[in-house]
Design a protein around this motif. Structure first.
Motif, PDB file in Angstrom:
ATOM      1  N   LYS A 161       4.415  -7.753  -6.042  1.00 26.03           N
ATOM      2  CA  LYS A 161       4.339  -6.684  -5.054  1.00 26.03           C
ATOM      3  C   LYS A 161       5.360  -6.945  -3.952  1.00 26.03           C
ATOM      4  N   ASP A 162       5.887  -5.860  -3.405  1.00 26.41           N
ATOM      5  CA  ASP A 162       6.818  -6.015  -2.297  1.00 26.41           C
ATOM      6  C   ASP A 162       6.054  -6.174  -0.988  1.00 26.41           C
ATOM      7  N   LYS A 163       6.760  -6.209   0.116  1.00 27.84           N
ATOM      8  CA  LYS A 163       6.135  -6.421   1.432  1.00 27.84           C
ATOM      9  C   LYS A 163       5.135  -5.330   1.782  1.00 27.84           C
ATOM     10  N   ASN A 164       5.315  -4.145   1.209  1.00 24.35           N
ATOM     11  CA  ASN A 164       4.426  -3.019   1.500  1.00 24.35           C
ATOM     12  C   ASN A 164       3.261  -2.924   0.525  1.00 24.35           C
ATOM     13  N   GLY A 165       3.168  -3.859  -0.402  1.00 27.35           N
ATOM     14  CA  GLY A 165       2.074  -3.854  -1.364  1.00 27.35           C
ATOM     15  C   GLY A 165       2.332  -3.007  -2.595  1.00 27.35           C
ATOM     16  N   ASN A 166       3.550  -2.514  -2.745  1.00 25.85           N
ATOM     17  CA  ASN A 166       3.895  -1.703  -3.912  1.00 25.85           C
ATOM     18  C   ASN A 166       4.321  -2.610  -5.067  1.00 25.85           C
TER      19      ASN A 166
END
Length: 188
Positions: A161-166
């Motif tokens: 996941k990226d920093k935004n939770g995606n």
């Protein structure tokens, strides 16, 4: 050991994706004996039901990076690594004092693993299963069979996941650093 300042932990979640194989099932002993005809290969349904009864699909929590610790000394992120276990050649109670052997097959490049991996497959058949059978029948030994799915194969795919939770792709240059023979050997 890598310094902790270069290590990062990223959130992961275990894969729930289902994969289907385009490769038809076959009996590995036929391939090894050059008797395989892809048009006449048996379906998994034609293999004995008993052969599959004692094969369990299980998961273990595996470190994503075996060679890195976080700043507080704890292990970094983990993922769910799939493995299979069979006690087909070990389950007889009357053999409680018999010698015990453990065989491990490590999956790799090829079709993803399923329960047939410890019954008759391209991954772990031939010598391993035949030796287990001979030890069980001929020497009254108990043999436990394991098959570990290679990281980044089948259902043993870490999800990032990226920093935004995606969700992000596991096959980016940044994420493929965890797919190496060194990491795979440490999985064992």
């Amino acid at each position: 050991v890598t310094s902790s300042s270069t290590c990062t932990s990223r959130p992961l979640e275990s894969s729930s994706r289902q994969r289907t194989d385009a490769i038809r099932p076959f009996r590995a002993k036929d391939v090894l004996n050059n008797n395989w005809d892809s048009t006449n290969s048996p379906s998994l349904d034609s293999l004995s039901r008993y052969e599959f009864e004692n094969v369990s699909e299980l998961y273990l929590e595996q470190r994503l990076d075996h060679f890195c610790k976080t700043d507080n000394g704890e292990a970094n992120a983990t993922f769910q690594q799939r493995y299979f276990y069979s006690n087909r050649f070990a389950g007889n109670i009357s053999r409680a004092n018999a010698p015990v052997h453990v065989f491990l097959c490590v999956g790799g490049e090829g079709p993803s693993l399923d329960k047939s991996v410890l019954v008759d497959s391209v991954h772990c058949s031939g010598d391993m299963l035949e030796l287990a059978k001979r030890l069980y029948e001929g020497q009254q030994a108990r043999v436990h069979l394991f098959a570990l799915e290679h990281r980044y194969y089948g259902k043993s795919y870490p999800e990032f996941k990226d920093k935004n939770g995606n969700a992000t792709s596991p096959v980016t240059n940044e994420n493929l650093v965890y797919l190496s023979s060194r990491q795979a050997l440490a999985d064992i």
